[in-house]
Design an enzyme around this catalytic site. Structure first.
Site, short mmCIF file in Angstrom:
data_model
loop_
_atom_site.label_atom_id
_atom_site.label_comp_id
_atom_site.label_asym_id
_atom_site.label_seq_id
_atom_site.Cartn_x
_atom_site.Cartn_y
_atom_site.Cartn_z
N GLU A 208 -34.89 9.10 55.21
CA GLU A 208 -35.15 7.84 55.09
C GLU A 208 -34.69 6.45 56.02
OE1 GLU A 208 -38.84 4.36 52.26
OE2 GLU A 208 -37.84 6.45 51.62
N LYS A 224 -43.75 7.38 52.00
CA LYS A 224 -44.87 7.46 50.48
C LYS A 224 -45.70 8.53 50.47
CE LYS A 224 -43.82 4.67 47.61
NZ LYS A 224 -42.74 5.75 47.17
#
Length: 398
Positions: A208, A224
Site C-alpha cells: 500500500e 480496503k
C-alpha cells in the site's frame, strides 16, 4: 546472534547491502549511511519539522515539493530512508498515544541519509535461525469484543469506521535479518525491504502506497476490502456492498487529507475499487492524486497524511481515540510510514504486512476496518489471513 556497536549499544547483525523500501533500484548496492536521526516522544519538539530540518542540513532540501528538483550530485546525498510510526502520526494530530510500543528499542521516527560508495558485498551466510511460538496480544474473543465495541460506537454516531489492529510476538535465536528480508519477496510487496537500527530492525512486505510524489503529483493508494485469492473470492469482493462502502469512506478521507495540502481543485480519484492480489488475498485499491500546493514541505505533508486513513478510520481523530482505548498493545512498526525521500521524489509505503525485531523477539501486527456491517468473527478471521503469509515467511515456510 547479537553484537555491540562502538557506543556500547547492543545492535542487530547487519548485512552489507542496503535494501530500504522504495530506494532507487540502481542505487541499492552502492548506498552508504552518512547520517542518522531518531526521535521518541521524550525528545520533545515537532518530529515532522525536525525531520525536515535534519534532511536539509544533510543536503536534502524538502521545503517546497512543488518545485522541480535540481540535478542529482553523485558525490552528495542520494536520498534518505524515512520511518514514521503510527504513534508519531497520532502525535502530529494531537491524538491519544494509545498503548505502549511493544518494541521499546524502536524509535517513533527514524531518518537515515545515504550517499554512494563502493558496491556492497552480498550478505554473509546467516547464523542459524530459529523462531519460537507466537504469543498473541489478545484472544479471538477479546478481538471480537473490540469489534462489537466499535459497532456500538458507530451506532451512537461517534464514528463511521475504525481500524482495529492486533499484535503477536515470538522469541528467536540467530540472525533475524535474512528472515526479515524474505518478506520483500512476498507477491505484491510493493514496499518490500528492511530498515535497521541499533537494537532493532523492520521488515516490510506492504502493498500500500501512503503517499508518493511522482511527475509533479501527490498520489495515495488506499487499500480496503479483502477476500481469498480465488475466483469466488474476487467475485464476492466485487459484489460486497459492505466492502465497497468501507472502501469509499476511506477514499473520501484520503481525498480530504490531500485537499488540505493540494492546489485548489486538483484532487481527483484516478481509479476506484480496483481488485489486486497480495499473496493469497484479493484486495481492493483506489488511486487518489493531487497537485502539491506551492511551498508545501515534507513536514506539512506528513502532518496531512499520517497516520494513514486506511489504518485509522473516519473521522480520523475520533477513530484514533477509540483505537487508543481498545487496542491492548501499541502498533509499534505497523500502520506507519516507511520508504524513500529525496528532492523531487517521495515514496512512502504504509507499514501493513510488516514485522519488527528487537534483541530477542519478532513482532507482527494485523487488523482490519470495522463498520456497522462487520461480523466480529469474520474480522478475526480476516486479520489471521493477513498475518499468515508474514508469519510463514519469517519461519522460512515461503
Amino acid at each position: 546472534m547479537r553484537q555491540n556497536g562502538p557506543d556500547g549499544v547492543e545492535t542487530l547483525p547487519r548485512t552489507i547491502a542496503v535494501d530500504v523500501p522504495a530506494a532507487p533500484a540502481a542505487c541499492r548496492r552502492t548506498l552508504v549511511e552518512r547520517a542518522r536521526w531518531q526521535w521518541r516522544p521524550v525528545d520533545g519538539g515537532d518530529p515532522a519539522a525536525l525531520a525536515q530540518e535534519f534532511l536539509a542540513a544533510h543536503g536534502l532540501p524538502l521545503h517546497d515539493l512543488a518545485r522541480p528538483a535540481t540535478g542529482h550530485d553523485p558525490a552528495g546525498a542520494c536520498g534518505a530512508a524515512l520511518y514514521v510510526s503510527a504513534a508519531a502520526g497520532a502525535a502530529l494530530l494531537g491524538a491519544p498515544p494509545g498503548a505502549a510500543n511493544p518494541v521499546p528499542a524502536l524509535p517513533e521516527v527514524a531518518v537515515v541519509v545515504y550517499g554512494h560508495g563502493p558496491a556492497g558485498a552480498p550478505p554473509a551466510s546467516p547464523v542459524r535461525w530459529r523462531l519460537g511460538g507466537w504469543a498473541e496480544s489478545w484472544t479471538p474473543r477479546q478481538h471480537a469484543d473490540a469489534v462489537t465495541a466499535v459497532r456500538a460506537a458507530i451506532g451512537r454516531g461517534d464514528v463511521y469506521q475504525v481500524n482495529l489492529v492486533g499484535h503477536a510476538a515470538a522469541p528467536y535465536t540467530g540472525d533475524p535479518l535474512p528472515a526479515l528480508g524474505r518478506l520483500a519477496a512476498l507477491p505484491g510487496a510493493r514496499y518490500g525491504g528492511t530498515l535497521i537500527g541499533p537494537g532493532w530492525a523492520i521488515g516490510c512486505a506492504s502493498p500500500e502506497t501512503l503517499v508518493e510524489l511522482a511527475d509533479g503529483r501527490l498520489v495515495t493508494r488506499p487499500i480496503k476490502g479483502t477476500r481469498p485469492a480465488t475466483a469466488a473470492g474476487r467475485a464476492e469482493l466485487l459484489a460486497s456492498a459492505k466492502e465497497r462502502a468501507e472502501h469509499v469512506m476511506i477514499v473520501d478521507l484520503e481525498r480530504n487529507d490531500l485537499a488540505r495540502i493540494a492546489r485548489t481543485g486538483s484532487v481527483r480519484v484516478d481509479e476506484l475499487f480496483a481488485v489486486r492480489r497480495w499473496c493469497d488475498l484479493w484486495q481492493a485499491e483506489s488511486t487518489v492524486s493531487a497537485a502539491p500546493a506551492d511551498g508545501l514541505g515534507l513536514a506539512d505533508l506528513l502532518r496531512a497524511v499520517c497516520p494513514g486513513g486506511s489504518v485509522t478510520g473516519a473521522p480520523k481523530l475520533a477513530a484514533l481515540e477509540h483505537i487508543a482505548a481498545l487496542e491492548p498493545v501499541g502498533r509499534g512498526a505497523s500502520m506507519g510510514a516507511l520508504g524513500w525521500v529525496a528532492p523531487g521524489r517521495i515514496d512512502l509505503g504504509l507499514t501493513i504486512r510488516t514485522a519488527a525485531v528487537d534483541a530477542d523477539r519478532v513482532h507482527v501486527w494485523a487488523g482490519g476496518g470495522i463498520t456497522w456491517g462487520s461480523d466480529p468473527d469474520a474480522e478475526v478471521a480476516e486479520a489471521a489471513a493477513k498475518t499468515g503469509p508474514v508469519r510463514a515467511a519469517l519461519a522460512g515456510g515461503r
